[in-house]
Design a protein around this motif. Structure first.
Motif, PDB file in Angstrom:
ATOM      1  N   CYS A 168       0.832  -1.200   0.000  1.00 40.59           N
ATOM      2  CA  CYS A 168       0.000   0.000   0.000  1.00 40.59           C
ATOM      3  C   CYS A 168       0.872   1.258   0.000  1.00 40.59           C
ATOM      4  N   CYS A 179       0.163   3.040   3.592  1.00 47.49           N
ATOM      5  CA  CYS A 179       0.476   2.492   4.920  1.00 47.49           C
ATOM      6  C   CYS A 179       1.423   1.298   4.881  1.00 47.49           C
ATOM      7  N   ASN A 185       0.818  -1.739   4.000  1.00 49.97           N
ATOM      8  CA  ASN A 185       0.106  -3.025   4.074  1.00 49.97           C
ATOM      9  C   ASN A 185       0.378  -3.842   2.803  1.00 49.97           C
ATOM     10  N   CYS A 205      -4.415  -0.479   0.023  1.00 46.85           N
ATOM     11  CA  CYS A 205      -5.030  -1.575   0.760  1.00 46.85           C
ATOM     12  C   CYS A 205      -6.514  -1.233   0.956  1.00 46.85           C
ATOM     13  N   CYS A 257      -7.166   1.924   3.243  1.00 43.89           N
ATOM     14  CA  CYS A 257      -6.713   3.182   2.643  1.00 43.89           C
ATOM     15  C   CYS A 257      -7.520   3.519   1.388  1.00 43.89           C
TER      16      CYS A 257
HETATM   17 ZN   LIG Z   1      -3.041   1.135   3.351  1.00 48.59          ZN
END
Ligand SMILES: [Zn+2]
Ligand SMILES: [Zn+2]
Lengths: 66, 323
Positions: B4, B7, B9, B24, B27
């Motif tokens: 992501c 973040c 992820n 992700c 988000c």
């Molecule tokens: Zn994310």
């Protein structure tokens, strides 16, 4: 290898080669990828995601045209 | 490995081809919420104290719009009342109505179901049955070309009567805005369709917010106008919303559908084509509007009292034709 495919009312078992992607599976099933969202084992995945033996793939049509 | 962009992820659910951004689930939902609220501010779609009539079909677009606008309602910035129009399309509309009810119940939003039958005495299915191929001169616009003797599409009636009902219900509810779920695909289709048909009167009306000079028309807003349809579908699934996933049985008849398929086809190799179509149009629109807005005052339809350029509004001219 075998995977389970759920598409609308249909429940299929598909035989796919190793290193097969969602994108390739959709192509094989003749489903336009821009009209669906795919979940692999209940999590949303992108088209490039690799499929593994025993996966359950749910194909959800979200675009109907018109 | 794709992660992501926001973040980190590792479970991403979308790769935005035009921007290279990966997101992700969490988000992605957040980014759509932010984009819609940002556009709402940018185009001044809403003001504090607005009462919004949400046109809620139960389909993904209107349900997503309802849920995002509800965040403004929860902050007491706006009030929302939802309306579902039962056009009378057998085997299709029923489920959408139930899903619309379930969504408004969950959110605690007032909801009305109104029908073509109660307002016009006939369902859309019945209107199609009454159609014939004769030429008529009741249309003031240029949607019907000379020598065009094909019966009108269900979509033409549906659009005209839906607009009429929405405006009427907005007045009944004292709503200050009407919100619809139109997305980027819809908007791009409208631009191309009206341009290709030479329907300039309709073309210059396309935009995030209606700008009628007539106060009797409630202002219409399109909060999802810059979100691609695919992303709205993804949002509905990612946020686990209860949406009606089905296609209208009449959609297959329309020119809009052909255009829609054409644009989707183009988008495959040119992922930014819908954005650029919209951007380009929005740039030339003020000039077109200035030069081409029809002159003359809007009168009143002698039959229903709604604002109308001619003696009869479009809805009433259809209705009189069937009597
Ligand atoms: Zn994310
Ligand atoms: Zn009228």
């Amino acid at each position: 290898m075998q995977v389970k495919v759920i598409f609308g009312e249909e429940n299929l078992t598909e035989d796919v080669p190793e290193d097969y992607t969602i994108k390739e599976l959709l192509k094989k099933l003749e489903i336009p990828s821009e009209t669906v969202v795919v979940k692999k084992n209940e999590a949303i995945v992108i088209e490039e995601e690799l499929i593994q033996e025993g996966d359950t793939l749910e194909i959800i049509k979200v675009i109907f045209g018109g | 490995m794709n992660t992501c962009s926001k973040c980190g992820n590792q479970q991403i659910i979308i790769q935005k081809k035009h921007s290279g951004q990966n997101l992700c689930q969490e988000c992605f939902i957040e980014s759509i919420n932010e984009k819609v609220l940002k556009d709402t501010r940018k185009y001044k779609l809403l003001e504090k104290g607005d009462k919004v009539l949400m046109a809620l079909s139960g389909g993904k677009d209107s349900v997503v719009a309802l849920h995002i606008l509800n965040s403004l309602r929860e902050k007491n910035i706006i009030d929302i009342v939802a309306v579902t129009i039962d056009e009378g399309i057998k085997g299709y509309r029923e489920e959408g109505i139930e899903i619309a009810k379930a969504n408004t119940r969950t959110l605690g939003i007032k909801h009305r179901v109104v029908s073509f039958k109660e307002y016009f005495g006939r369902t859309l299915d019945e209107m199609r049955g009454q159609d014939d191929t004769r030429q008529d001169d009741t249309r003031q616009d240029d949607t019907r070309r000379q020598g065009d003797t094909e019966p009108r599409h269900a979509c033409t009636y549906c659009g005209v009567f839906r607009r009429w009902i929405l405006n009427r219900v907005a007045q009944e509810e004292g709503a200050t805005k009407i919100a619809t779920g139109h997305n980027l695909d819809d908007e791009t289709q409208s631009i191309l369709m009206n341009y290709l048909e030479g329907n300039i009167n309709n073309l210059i009306r396309i935009g995030p917010k209606s700008e009628s000079r007539d106060e009797r028309f409630t202002v219409k807003i399109k909060p999802l106008r810059e979100i691609p349809e695919k992303e709205i579908g993804l949002y509905a699934i990612a946020a686990d919303l209860n949406v009606h996933l089905a296609g209208c049985p009449y959609a297959g008849e329309s020119f809009r559908r052909e255009i829609g398929e054409f644009i989707k086809e183009l988008s495959r190799d040119h992922p930014t084509i819908m954005y650029s179509t919209l951007r380009g149009f929005d740039k030339i629109k003020p000039i077109l509007k200035k030069e081409l807005t029809p002159k003359g005052n809007t009168g009143e339809c002698r039959r229903c009292g709604e604002p109308s350029a001619g003696e009869l509004c479009k809805a009433c001219s259809f209705l009189e034709g069937w009597e």
